[in-house]
Write an enzyme that holds these catalytic residues in place. Structure first.
Site, PDB file in Angstrom:
ATOM      1  N   ASP A  98       0.851  -1.175   0.000  1.00 40.67           N
ATOM      2  CA  ASP A  98       0.000   0.000   0.000  1.00 40.67           C
ATOM      3  C   ASP A  98       0.893   1.233   0.000  1.00 40.67           C
ATOM      4  O   ASP A  98       1.882   1.286   0.740  1.00 40.67           O
ATOM      5  CB  ASP A  98      -0.865   0.007   1.264  1.00 40.67           C
ATOM      6  CG  ASP A  98      -2.329   0.180   0.961  1.00 40.67           C
ATOM      7  OD1 ASP A  98      -2.697   1.281   0.516  1.00 40.67           O
ATOM      8  OD2 ASP A  98      -3.093  -0.779   1.165  1.00 40.67           O
ATOM      9  N   ASP A 198      -3.236   4.585  -2.266  1.00 37.28           N
ATOM     10  CA  ASP A 198      -4.341   5.002  -1.416  1.00 37.28           C
ATOM     11  C   ASP A 198      -4.837   6.414  -1.726  1.00 37.28           C
ATOM     12  O   ASP A 198      -4.034   7.342  -1.881  1.00 37.28           O
ATOM     13  CB  ASP A 198      -3.828   4.957   0.036  1.00 37.28           C
ATOM     14  CG  ASP A 198      -4.904   5.212   1.054  1.00 37.28           C
ATOM     15  OD1 ASP A 198      -5.812   4.381   1.154  1.00 37.28           O
ATOM     16  OD2 ASP A 198      -4.836   6.240   1.758  1.00 37.28           O
ATOM     17  N   GLU A 253      -6.598   3.600  -5.813  1.00 39.60           N
ATOM     18  CA  GLU A 253      -7.910   3.897  -5.241  1.00 39.60           C
ATOM     19  C   GLU A 253      -8.178   5.335  -5.652  1.00 39.60           C
ATOM     20  O   GLU A 253      -7.523   6.248  -5.151  1.00 39.60           O
ATOM     21  CB  GLU A 253      -7.876   3.764  -3.720  1.00 39.60           C
ATOM     22  CG  GLU A 253      -9.249   3.988  -3.120  1.00 39.60           C
ATOM     23  CD  GLU A 253      -9.217   4.267  -1.624  1.00 39.60           C
ATOM     24  OE1 GLU A 253     -10.149   3.892  -0.938  1.00 39.60           O
ATOM     25  OE2 GLU A 253      -8.247   4.894  -1.146  1.00 39.60           O
ATOM     26  N   HIS A 322     -10.939  -4.046   2.456  1.00 40.90           N
ATOM     27  CA  HIS A 322     -10.884  -3.810   3.897  1.00 40.90           C
ATOM     28  C   HIS A 322     -11.748  -2.625   4.354  1.00 40.90           C
ATOM     29  O   HIS A 322     -11.811  -2.340   5.540  1.00 40.90           O
ATOM     30  CB  HIS A 322      -9.434  -3.553   4.299  1.00 40.90           C
ATOM     31  CG  HIS A 322      -8.905  -2.291   3.680  1.00 40.90           C
ATOM     32  ND1 HIS A 322      -8.666  -2.176   2.326  1.00 40.90           N
ATOM     33  CD2 HIS A 322      -8.632  -1.089   4.205  1.00 40.90           C
ATOM     34  CE1 HIS A 322      -8.264  -0.955   2.065  1.00 40.90           C
ATOM     35  NE2 HIS A 322      -8.218  -0.269   3.187  1.00 40.90           N
ATOM     36  N   ASP A 323     -12.357  -1.909   3.419  1.00 38.80           N
ATOM     37  CA  ASP A 323     -13.195  -0.758   3.772  1.00 38.80           C
ATOM     38  C   ASP A 323     -14.674  -1.077   3.637  1.00 38.80           C
ATOM     39  O   ASP A 323     -15.514  -0.187   3.809  1.00 38.80           O
ATOM     40  CB  ASP A 323     -12.901   0.426   2.835  1.00 38.80           C
ATOM     41  CG  ASP A 323     -11.538   1.044   3.096  1.00 38.80           C
ATOM     42  OD1 ASP A 323     -11.073   0.977   4.242  1.00 38.80           O
ATOM     43  OD2 ASP A 323     -10.948   1.579   2.138  1.00 38.80           O
TER      44      ASP A 323
HETATM   45  C1  GLC Z   1      -8.357   4.609   1.942  1.00 37.41           C
HETATM   46  C2  GLC Z   1      -8.167   3.314   2.688  1.00 37.41           C
HETATM   47  C3  GLC Z   1      -8.845   3.414   4.016  1.00 37.41           C
HETATM   48  C4  GLC Z   1      -8.215   4.563   4.773  1.00 37.41           C
HETATM   49  C5  GLC Z   1      -8.218   5.851   3.973  1.00 37.41           C
HETATM   50  C6  GLC Z   1      -7.292   6.851   4.561  1.00 37.41           C
HETATM   51  O1  GLC Z   1      -9.675   4.859   1.642  1.00 37.41           O
HETATM   52  O2  GLC Z   1      -8.628   2.239   1.927  1.00 37.41           O
HETATM   53  O3  GLC Z   1      -8.762   2.230   4.750  1.00 37.41           O
HETATM   54  O4  GLC Z   1      -8.909   4.759   5.962  1.00 37.41           O
HETATM   55  O5  GLC Z   1      -7.791   5.657   2.659  1.00 37.41           O
HETATM   56  O6  GLC Z   1      -5.973   6.481   4.385  1.00 37.41           O
END
Ligand code: GLC
Ligand code: CA
Length: 542
Positions: A98, A198, A253, A322-323
């Site tokens: 990540d 991320d 993402e 994981h979210d």
């Molecule tokens: C992304 C991650 C999440 C995290 C956020 C802030 O959305 O997937 O788990 O809380 O970024 O880093």
């Protein structure tokens, strides 16, 4: 190695805290992952995405990094991490990490220096503002509730897209960008194959930081401030300085990237190899997910996105991460969750177009948890939105019901390996409680049962590897659209054709007879015109 090697891969996402604990402290770790590499090899996956394992105070479970160059000691040492890379590569599996560079932790040395001395170099690595009236600089609302601005004791405000412990990094600062690129390349040199990146669409800000008008809510949600004009300069630079040199896989993402912006992000010359397709991630707005109307709406969303994206770029396709909550809960009514419906879901997404991602536990059909007490929950987002909501007079039970449906902790409970203590995850109490159903849903049971979801996923992965050219280059086309509740499409390349036909309803359905050969089916038959509830068939013709 081919330029687009990642188009042939199946990725497995690991949440290290919850995967496997090797030393009995209740927290998953690197050696735990090493112990399970043979399991992953047997499942057939090619790439592991490991969620943040860097030094961190774990306010947001590692998405708040305090040192990009060290691992968090709860997972082991930097040496253990190196062994993990080595052991994984030995098995011909790659690792992506990540990359969290929209923000860091407030415990990072840079932020610590910046708060002590407003004139130091590091002060320019963040967004600090002062205001005459002592009010926040604007009305933007952070992703985790409250303002995007928090105040230091000297009166300066700093900006955070997420929690106040996650100050945003100022990408306008060239020196900071150089530090980030150096760090990225340092990890690439260690033998990792790329990154999951991320929250990257937040890195460019509207520097006027002017308030936006709001109708029924007092703050403007920062989710709407993504992919801001000018972001491409930073993203192209990062690609050129880091990713391109290593021919690595990058999956971003990228919230806020619509069908139109998709090409810039994941097209042939896009900033990344692929981005997650969030266009059909849940059925959140549906009252009855099993109704034909709801299924048809979901199907149209999938087909719209895939029809668009498959023509211009490459996607990362997924059902879980994981979210999010577990896919069986997201897309099915409780009474319909079983092997057939879970394998039907898997069949729907696996061959759409793009690189399939499987989240740990998805392959055995792990489910959501019924959260009865906020103190059982660990997610910073849940805890803070709960607090805010309760302060505003909302019913706490309603909030818990919401988290049981959609909370992030549903995906973060320990991996269910066996029916033994703590699901075989750890000797001691895990950092977050296990889902009680580990006695029934677990890897051990499913490996023994050749008709299990685990074996079904394994077959889907095997067919993926068998038909790489077709899945890489084949056209996507929805078919049999005249059957409501049936989700069906074909992929064709030259004379090869793969057709996926899924009855995503809980009743039988009669369809016209298919002339191709059924190569995979979650029921015993697969050839007749009559389809059983949640029957999924994969046909193939050369
Ligand atoms: C992304 C991650 C999440 C995290 C956020 C802030 O959305 O997937 O788990 O809380 O970024 O880093
Ligand atoms: Ca441990």
């Amino acid at each position: 190695m081919k330029n687009d090697w990642w188009k042939e891969c199946v990725v497995y996402q690991i949440y290290p805290q919850s995967f496997m604990d090797s030393n009995g402290d209740g927290i998953g770790d690197f050696n735990g992952i090493i112990q399970k590499l043979d399991y992953l090899k047997d499942l057939g996956v090619d790439v592991l995405w490991i969620c943040p394992m860097y030094a961190s105070p774990l306010i947001d479970n590692g998405y708040d990094i305090s040192d990009y160059y060290s691992v968090n000691p709860i997972f082991g040492t930097n040496k253990d991490m190196e062994s993990l890379i080595e052991e994984t590569n030995k098995r011909n599996i790659k690792i992506i990490l990540d990359l969290v560079v929209n923000h860091c932790s407030n415990q990072h040395e840079w932020f610590q220096k910046a708060i002590k001395n407003p004139k130091c170099e590091e002060a320019d690595y963040f967004y600090f503002r002062t205001t005459e009236d002592d009010q926040e600089p604007n009305n933007w609302r952070s992703n985790f509730g409250g303002s995007v601005w928090s105040r230091l004791s000297d009166g300066r405000w700093y900006y955070h897209t997420f929690a106040k412990e996650q100050p945003d990094l100022n990408w306008e600062c060239k020196k900071l960008r150089e530090k980030i690129y150096k760090m990225i390349n340092w990890w690439l040199e260690k033998g990792i194959a790329g990154f999951r990146i991320d929250a990257i669409t937040f890195i460019k800000k509207d520097l006027s930081f002017s308030s936006r008008s709001m109708k029924d809510c007092e703050r403007y949600p920062v989710e709407n401030l993504t992919d801001y004009p000018g972001i491409g300069v930073f993203l192209d630079e990062m690609k050129e300085r880091c990713f391109e040199k290593y021919n690595c896989m990058t999956v971003a993402e990228a919230p806020g990237v619509d069908n139109q912006a998709f090409e810039r992000y994941a097209g042939k010359n896009g900033y990344f190899s692929m981005i997650f397709d969030f266009g059909w991630e849940n059925m959140e707005d549906e009252k009855d997910k099993s109704s034909i109307d709801a299924i048809e709406r979901w199907k149209r969303k999938i087909f719209k996105n895939v029809s668009n994206n498959s023509k211009i770029g490459w996607s990362a396709i997924f059902l879980e991460n994981h979210d999010q909550s577990r896919c069986v809960n997201k897309f099915l009514e409780k009474e319909n969750i079983n092997f057939y419906s879970a394998s039907a879901l898997a069949s729907i997404y696996f061959y759409l177009y793009g690189t399939p991602f499987v989240y740990q536990g998805q392959e055995i059909g792990m489910t959501n948890v019924e959260w009865k007490d906020i103190n059982d929950m660990e997610d910073v987002r849940a805890k803070r939105t709960y607090q805010e909501a309760v302060e505003q007079g909302k019913d706490p039970q309603e909030m818990l019901a919401y988290f049981s449906e959609l909370g992030r902790d549903n995906a973060r409970t320990p991996m269910q390996w066996t029916s033994g203590k703590n699901g075989g995850f750890s000797e001691s109490d895990p950092w977050i409680k296990c889902n009680d159903n580990y006695t029934v849903i677990n890897v051990e049971n499913q490996i023994k049962d050749t008709n299990s979801l685990y074996h079904y996923y394994k077959s889907l992965i095997q067919y993926h590897h068998k038909h790489t050219e077709l899945l890489k280059k084949g056209l996507f086309k929805p078919v049999l659209e005249e059957y409501p509740g049936l989700i069906a499409y074909e992929r064709s390349y030259g004379s090869q054709k793969l057709t996926v036909v899924v009855n995503f309803t809980n009743s039988q359905m009669k369809i016209s007879k298919m002339t191709q050969k059924c190569v995979l089916c979650n029921y015993k038959n697969g050839e007749t015109a009559q389809m059983q509830p949640y029957e999924a068939r994969i046909y193939y013709r050369e």
